[in-house]
Design an enzyme around this catalytic site. Structure first.
Site, PDB file in Angstrom:
ATOM      1  N   SER A 180     -11.031 -18.286 -28.954  1.00 14.56           N
ATOM      2  CA  SER A 180     -11.629 -19.299 -29.818  1.00 14.56           C
ATOM      3  C   SER A 180     -11.934 -20.560 -29.009  1.00 14.56           C
ATOM      4  O   SER A 180     -12.643 -20.497 -28.005  1.00 14.56           O
ATOM      5  CB  SER A 180     -10.697 -19.580 -30.996  1.00 14.56           C
ATOM      6  OG  SER A 180     -11.353 -20.314 -31.998  1.00 14.56           O
ATOM      7  N   ASP A 228     -16.736 -12.170 -37.802  1.00 14.53           N
ATOM      8  CA  ASP A 228     -16.524 -13.550 -37.347  1.00 14.53           C
ATOM      9  C   ASP A 228     -17.846 -14.310 -37.371  1.00 14.53           C
ATOM     10  O   ASP A 228     -18.860 -13.800 -36.871  1.00 14.53           O
ATOM     11  CB  ASP A 228     -15.968 -13.497 -35.922  1.00 14.53           C
ATOM     12  CG  ASP A 228     -15.604 -14.850 -35.348  1.00 14.53           C
ATOM     13  OD1 ASP A 228     -15.777 -15.868 -36.041  1.00 14.53           O
ATOM     14  OD2 ASP A 228     -15.134 -14.875 -34.199  1.00 14.53           O
ATOM     15  N   HIS A 273     -12.119 -13.192 -36.926  1.00 16.41           N
ATOM     16  CA  HIS A 273     -11.750 -14.185 -35.921  1.00 16.41           C
ATOM     17  C   HIS A 273     -10.229 -14.309 -35.828  1.00 16.41           C
ATOM     18  O   HIS A 273      -9.538 -14.459 -36.834  1.00 16.41           O
ATOM     19  CB  HIS A 273     -12.348 -15.539 -36.279  1.00 16.41           C
ATOM     20  CG  HIS A 273     -12.180 -16.578 -35.229  1.00 16.41           C
ATOM     21  ND1 HIS A 273     -13.020 -16.686 -34.148  1.00 16.41           N
ATOM     22  CD2 HIS A 273     -11.252 -17.563 -35.074  1.00 16.41           C
ATOM     23  CE1 HIS A 273     -12.633 -17.691 -33.385  1.00 16.41           C
ATOM     24  NE2 HIS A 273     -11.558 -18.236 -33.923  1.00 16.41           N
TER      25      HIS A 273
END
Length: 202
Positions: A46, A143, A173
């Protein structure tokens, strides 16, 4: 089978981008200077993947040869948030477009729509990706960031960078870091195998 160094990089809003990436690059230099290992691989998930990717660019631009690879797990790269997956996965799949927009506002200290495409802020804005190290990119199909991760992998490949892109179409995600989650355990085993294959020196 590797030494892992976790970087306690500076966080927004107290420290805006690219502070986190600068810290990652500085720690990579420290690891190299301290002789803690050879063949440094930058990795993150991320926003951590954003910092790793930007640090790899910083090291390349400084003519440093210490970075031998990068592992980018569902990287957050494009402040404009205009890719198709932002529309088709805007809500309902753990992380939302609204959350990601807030993260960009905090990291940049400004409305993402008003930010100029500055290569110092994100590797998304770097025009020349040649000379970056071999890369593993992991994306999750559910995601909002899926499409920009796929596109960045494609840009790297077009620049001549060896790229392995693993896409998990039914995952969301952050799934890779969930303990005792079967799909994550399987994906982690595959990732670690990929890392050994791509970056381990004989």
């Amino acid at each position: 089978g590797s030494t892992v160094v976790s970087v306690d990089y500076r966080l927004a809003p107290e420290h805006r981008m690219p502070a986190a990436a600068q810290d990652v690059a500085d720690v990579a230099r420290w690891v190299a200077d301290a002789g803690l290992g050879s063949g440094i691989v930058l990795a993150g998930d991320s926003a951590g993947a954003t910092a790793a990717a930007q640090a790899a660019v910083m090291l390349r631009d400084a003519a440093s040869e210490i970075c031998h690879g990068q592992v980018l797990l569902y990287p957050m790269l494009d402040p404009s948030m205009t890719s198709e997956s932002y529309a088709t996965r805007e809500t309902g799949f753990f992380v939302t477009k609204r959350q990601l927009r807030f993260y960009w506002e905090v990291a940049l200290g400004a409305d993402p729509d008003t930010v100029s495409p500055d290569p110092a802020l994100s590797p998304w804005f770097v025009g020349d990706l040649t000379g970056l190290p071999p890369t593993i990119v992991v994306t999750a199909g559910l995601d909002p960031l899926a499409d920009e991760g796929r596109e960045y992998a494609g840009r790297l490949r077009a620049a001549g960078v060896p790229v392995l892109h693993r896409r998990y179409p039914d995952q969301f995600h952050g799934f890779l870091t969930i303990p005792d989650y079967g799909p994550a355990e399987s994906a982690r085993a595959e990732l670690f195998s990929d890392i050994r294959s791509a970056f381990t020196k004989e």
